[in-house]
Scaffold this motif. Structure first.
Motif, PDB file in Angstrom:
ATOM      1  N   ASP A 165       0.777  -1.347   0.028  1.00 31.00           N
ATOM      2  CA  ASP A 165      -0.075   0.002   0.217  1.00 31.00           C
ATOM      3  C   ASP A 165       0.879   1.461  -0.111  1.00 31.00           C
ATOM      4  OD1 ASP A 165       0.941  -0.431   2.661  1.00 31.00           O
ATOM      5  OD2 ASP A 165      -0.616   0.689   3.675  1.00 31.00           O
ATOM      6  N   HIS A 166       2.188   1.155  -0.202  1.00 31.99           N
ATOM      7  CA  HIS A 166       3.100   2.407  -0.104  1.00 31.99           C
ATOM      8  C   HIS A 166       3.766   2.317  -1.468  1.00 31.99           C
ATOM      9  CE1 HIS A 166       2.404   3.644   4.180  1.00 31.99           C
ATOM     10  NE2 HIS A 166       2.296   2.287   4.314  1.00 31.99           N
ATOM     11  N   GLU A 167       3.597   3.563  -2.137  1.00 31.92           N
ATOM     12  CA  GLU A 167       4.304   3.487  -3.581  1.00 31.92           C
ATOM     13  C   GLU A 167       5.878   3.373  -3.527  1.00 31.92           C
ATOM     14  OE1 GLU A 167       5.027   3.711  -7.300  1.00 31.92           O
ATOM     15  OE2 GLU A 167       3.053   3.310  -6.395  1.00 31.92           O
ATOM     16  N   PRO A 168       6.551   3.991  -2.465  1.00 36.37           N
ATOM     17  CA  PRO A 168       7.959   3.848  -2.313  1.00 36.37           C
ATOM     18  C   PRO A 168       8.323   2.394  -2.543  1.00 36.37           C
ATOM     19  CG  PRO A 168       7.420   5.453  -1.055  1.00 36.37           C
ATOM     20  CD  PRO A 168       5.977   4.950  -1.492  1.00 36.37           C
ATOM     21  N   ASN A 169       7.586   1.471  -1.697  1.00 35.67           N
ATOM     22  CA  ASN A 169       7.762  -0.047  -1.699  1.00 35.67           C
ATOM     23  C   ASN A 169       7.517  -0.677  -2.898  1.00 35.67           C
ATOM     24  OD1 ASN A 169       8.275   0.604   1.141  1.00 35.67           O
ATOM     25  ND2 ASN A 169       6.224  -0.216   1.813  1.00 35.67           N
TER      26      ASN A 169
END
Length: 201
Positions: A165-169
């Motif tokens: 759910d986290h774009e950087p990941n």
């Protein structure tokens, strides 16, 4: 290349973790801006550099409170951390596993998380491989934690799809060559997963 493994995040994907406002609740006792004063301690707990007991001791010292008071805060914080089970995602994932896909988890976690999440959700029954940041000393979006998971799977990045759910990941996984679903809500994520699996059989 066919997708062989589905890799999920936990918080915000396999769990619903809405903010319950515990930081604000404890501010009158711990002081304004108190999370900043324990940031280094929490970060150490995320990569398992210290034990949970040491987290309690060092955070309490940084805040000038007794250890039992910080432990009381942590009792509250674990409720939000463990959240509630996203049964729809888990059931979809289990069904794909029954079809022959390998399942794995990569989670930025905290010392003590495995025991609490296992008691609440029994993730060990859903997944073949579980990579917790606090157990391996690495955290997303460091490419090394994805590479470790791939090594344990014995697979190439192109044989996996990763959901977070986290774009950087997500971006870190894309850079390695993994297929990616950026989780925004359950319906959207499962629809996109279906599309990726259908196109990469």
């Amino acid at each position: 290349m066919a997708i062989r493994a589905i890799i999920l995040d936990i918080g915000g994907v396999l769990e619903h973790n809405p903010s319950l406002g515990f930081d604000v609740k404890w501010e009158p006792e711990f002081g304004a801006g108190w999370p900043d004063r324990v940031g280094a301690v929490i970060e150490a707990g995320v990569i398992g550099a210290i034990t949970l007991e040491q987290v309690h001791q060092q955070a309490a010292a940084a805040l000038g409170v007794s250890v039992d008071r910080f432990e009381a805060y942590m009792d509250d914080a674990w409720i939000e951390y463990v959240g509630s089970y996203n049964a729809e995602v888990a059931e979809y994932w289990s069904a794909r596993r029954a079809e022959g896909y390998v399942t794995a988890i990569i989670s930025n976690s905290f010392v003590g998380a495995r025991e609490r999440e296992e008691a609440a959700h029994r993730f060990s029954e859903l997944t073949d491989i579980l990579v917790y940041s606090h157990e391996v000393g690495l955290q997303k979006p460091d490419p090394a934690i994805y590479e470790l998971c791939l090594e344990r799977l014995g697979m190439r990045p192109e044989e996996t799809v990763f959901v977070d759910d986290h774009e950087p990941n997500c971006e870190a996984a894309r850079a390695l060559g993994m297929a990616v679903v950026h989780f925004r809500d359950t319906e959207q994520a499962l629809r996109e997963l279906d599309e990726i699996l259908r196109e990469n059989r």
